[in-house]
Enzyme design. Structure first.
Site, PDB file in Angstrom:
ATOM      1  N   PHE A 122       4.079 -20.640 -33.358  1.00 25.50           N
ATOM      2  CA  PHE A 122       3.314 -21.292 -34.411  1.00 25.50           C
ATOM      3  C   PHE A 122       4.196 -22.335 -35.110  1.00 25.50           C
ATOM      4  O   PHE A 122       5.395 -22.109 -35.305  1.00 25.50           O
ATOM      5  CB  PHE A 122       2.817 -20.256 -35.421  1.00 25.50           C
ATOM      6  CG  PHE A 122       1.814 -20.792 -36.392  1.00 25.50           C
ATOM      7  CD1 PHE A 122       0.506 -21.034 -35.999  1.00 25.50           C
ATOM      8  CD2 PHE A 122       2.174 -21.081 -37.696  1.00 25.50           C
ATOM      9  CE1 PHE A 122      -0.431 -21.542 -36.896  1.00 25.50           C
ATOM     10  CE2 PHE A 122       1.256 -21.596 -38.595  1.00 25.50           C
ATOM     11  CZ  PHE A 122      -0.062 -21.815 -38.197  1.00 25.50           C
ATOM     12  N   ASP A 199       7.034 -11.854 -35.105  1.00 24.20           N
ATOM     13  CA  ASP A 199       5.899 -12.342 -35.891  1.00 24.20           C
ATOM     14  C   ASP A 199       4.654 -11.599 -35.411  1.00 24.20           C
ATOM     15  O   ASP A 199       4.234 -11.750 -34.260  1.00 24.20           O
ATOM     16  CB  ASP A 199       5.760 -13.854 -35.684  1.00 24.20           C
ATOM     17  CG  ASP A 199       4.622 -14.466 -36.487  1.00 24.20           C
ATOM     18  OD1 ASP A 199       3.637 -13.766 -36.773  1.00 24.20           O
ATOM     19  OD2 ASP A 199       4.699 -15.674 -36.791  1.00 24.20           O
ATOM     20  N   TYR A 224      -4.460 -12.066 -44.016  1.00 26.93           N
ATOM     21  CA  TYR A 224      -5.795 -12.647 -44.139  1.00 26.93           C
ATOM     22  C   TYR A 224      -6.528 -12.738 -42.808  1.00 26.93           C
ATOM     23  O   TYR A 224      -7.669 -13.214 -42.768  1.00 26.93           O
ATOM     24  CB  TYR A 224      -5.726 -14.036 -44.795  1.00 26.93           C
ATOM     25  CG  TYR A 224      -4.623 -14.934 -44.334  1.00 26.93           C
ATOM     26  CD1 TYR A 224      -4.680 -15.611 -43.121  1.00 26.93           C
ATOM     27  CD2 TYR A 224      -3.493 -15.106 -45.129  1.00 26.93           C
ATOM     28  CE1 TYR A 224      -3.660 -16.429 -42.706  1.00 26.93           C
ATOM     29  CE2 TYR A 224      -2.459 -15.932 -44.721  1.00 26.93           C
ATOM     30  CZ  TYR A 224      -2.552 -16.596 -43.502  1.00 26.93           C
ATOM     31  OH  TYR A 224      -1.527 -17.405 -43.088  1.00 26.93           O
ATOM     32  N   LYS A 225      -5.901 -12.285 -41.736  1.00 28.77           N
ATOM     33  CA  LYS A 225      -6.560 -12.289 -40.428  1.00 28.77           C
ATOM     34  C   LYS A 225      -7.266 -10.944 -40.221  1.00 28.77           C
ATOM     35  O   LYS A 225      -8.319 -10.691 -40.787  1.00 28.77           O
ATOM     36  CB  LYS A 225      -5.544 -12.597 -39.332  1.00 28.77           C
ATOM     37  CG  LYS A 225      -4.856 -13.954 -39.504  1.00 28.77           C
ATOM     38  CD  LYS A 225      -3.882 -14.230 -38.380  1.00 28.77           C
ATOM     39  CE  LYS A 225      -3.053 -15.488 -38.640  1.00 28.77           C
ATOM     40  NZ  LYS A 225      -3.854 -16.723 -38.730  1.00 28.77           N
ATOM     41  N   ARG A 373     -10.705 -21.884 -29.693  1.00 29.59           N
ATOM     42  CA  ARG A 373     -10.216 -20.508 -29.769  1.00 29.59           C
ATOM     43  C   ARG A 373     -11.332 -19.613 -30.271  1.00 29.59           C
ATOM     44  O   ARG A 373     -11.929 -19.864 -31.318  1.00 29.59           O
ATOM     45  CB  ARG A 373      -9.001 -20.444 -30.696  1.00 29.59           C
ATOM     46  CG  ARG A 373      -8.276 -19.113 -30.663  1.00 29.59           C
ATOM     47  CD  ARG A 373      -7.011 -19.144 -31.490  1.00 29.59           C
ATOM     48  NE  ARG A 373      -7.299 -19.347 -32.906  1.00 29.59           N
ATOM     49  CZ  ARG A 373      -6.374 -19.298 -33.868  1.00 29.59           C
ATOM     50  NH1 ARG A 373      -5.124 -19.080 -33.551  1.00 29.59           N
ATOM     51  NH2 ARG A 373      -6.702 -19.479 -35.127  1.00 29.59           N
TER      52      ARG A 373
END
Length: 399
Positions: A122, A199, A224-225, A373
């Site tokens: 990322f 991560d 928050y995912k 995605r």
């Protein structure tokens, strides 16, 4: 099997109604980027405002809030990370946590000068490592994974050596969904005498994780995912118990001091994982994830993972039958053992098509250079949503 039959047979179908839905959304396929809120969260937030914040005021720090980063961290660890208490803390952004842990890892190995990271990681992870290298004089060693795949032990074997201080890799690749062989990577890094920073932003809450059994040194994840903490909810950091006695993080703040309320001269770090905290934690931002953790405890990560694999397998079948003849390719692993909770498909027109899908209430996300995605959050996503989304993509390609 049709989507309606899969939803009817889904043992977790009843949990979908616990999430807030509505508006013009016909298919939400971005739950791996921002999870839906739970209905009960509105009550929790209201009660906090009226009872804790409004009723207890500053007394809340002594009664609960000061300890919340660690108590909530322990719950995340036990439910989603495979880690015991006293090693996980909540309170910063993912960016700040990665910065602090990479800097701390370098300080633990003063004779080693290299940071290993992959070019598919990322952007924040990559930018931070480059910035830290510029700041400290460390050298960045790049891993070059194949597009649509991810970091492997063989790739790391070529670059991790006696000069490596820390290896920064992602458990589930943010674009391809590639699932790292974390136990094997941890063993390799440990054998080379380096530290591993994992991560887990795209895996915590959807993929089984066993940080202690795998021997992972450091980990960072957002909430928050799949933990449905809401936009910008604070992230968490894990530091293995064996490191806590001598790790020194670089941002010395009052909340991580041994005696924070004495306001004394000179910084002395707190014992244990409390030393990783810097400033005052965002208590209000921690509230929503509490409800999702209750739900994870009720359902269990193995059942969540089973639903996740069923959703992504169904999506791949639809892509093969309805989208591949229209020029769409798959940039995610087909082997479920190497696949996280999302898949990415590619087509030259997907940037424009994504914008049109959003106006129809079909919500995936776009990933450059030309990928859509499909993020399928197991407890809030139905098979019907997946079918609607793929059908809408097919219609847009057909014009």
């Amino acid at each position: 099997m049709p989507a309606c039959d899969l939803d009817a047979a889904d043992p977790l179908a009843g949990y979908v109604d616990r999430f807030v839905t509505g508006g013009d959304v016909q298919a939400y396929l971005d739950g791996n980027s921002l999870g839906r809120p739970l209905r009960v969260t509105a009550d929790r937030v209201r009660d906090f405002v009226t009872d804790e914040w409004g009723g207890r005021l500053i007394r809340g720090w002594d009664e609960r809030w000061f300890d919340l980063p660690r108590t909530l961290g322990d719950r995340i660890a036990s439910l989603t990370l495979g880690a015991g208490p006293g090693q996980t803390v909540v309170g910063e952004s993912t960016t700040v946590w990665i910065y602090k842990l990479v800097r701390a890892a370098l300080a633990l190995h003063p004779g080693r000068t290299e940071i290993v990271i992959d070019r598919s990681n990322f952007p924040t992870d990559r930018y931070l490592v480059e910035g830290i290298a510029a700041e400290t004089g460390a050298v960045v060693r790049w891993v070059e994974p194949d597009f649509g795949s991810g970091v492997t032990v063989d790739l790391l074997d070529d670059v991790v050596g006696e000069s490596t201080a820390v290896v920064v890799v992602t458990h589930v690749d943010y674009r391809s969904g590639f699932l790292l062989d974390a136990p094997a990577v941890a063993a390799l890094v440990r054998d080379r005498g380096a530290l591993l920073l994992l991560d887990v932003c795209h895996s915590a809450g959807s993929v089984p994780i066993e940080l202690e059994d795998w021997g992972v040194d450091l980990a960072v994840g957002c909430t928050y995912k799949y933990l449905n903490g809401g936009p910008g909810s604070p992230a968490f950091a894990y530091v293995a118990q064996r490191l806590l006695g001598h790790i020194v993080q670089p941002i010395w703040g009052w909340m991580g001091a041994a005696a924070p309320f004495e306001m004394g001269q000179g910084y002395v770090p707190a014992a244990g994982v409390q030393r990783m905290i810097s400033g005052t934690p965002p208590v209000f931002g921690m509230l929503p994830m509490m409800d999702m953790l209750d739900l994870v405890a009720e359902v269990g990560v193995p059942a969540i993972r089973a639903k996740s694999l069923a959703l992504t397998s169904f999506a791949l079948d639809l892509v093969d039958s309805d989208l591949a003849p229209r020029g769409v390719t798959v940039s995610s692993p087909r082997d479920s053992r190497r696949r996280g909770g999302h898949i990415t498909i590619d087509h030259p027109d997907f940037q424009v098509i994504t914008a049109r899908l959003w106006t129809q209430g079909i919500i995936p996300d776009f990933r450059r250079p030309h990928g859509i995605r499909l993020g399928l959050s197991p407890l809030s996503t139905t098979f019907d949503e997946v079918a609607r989304g793929v059908a809408a993509i097919a219609a847009e390609i057909a014009g």
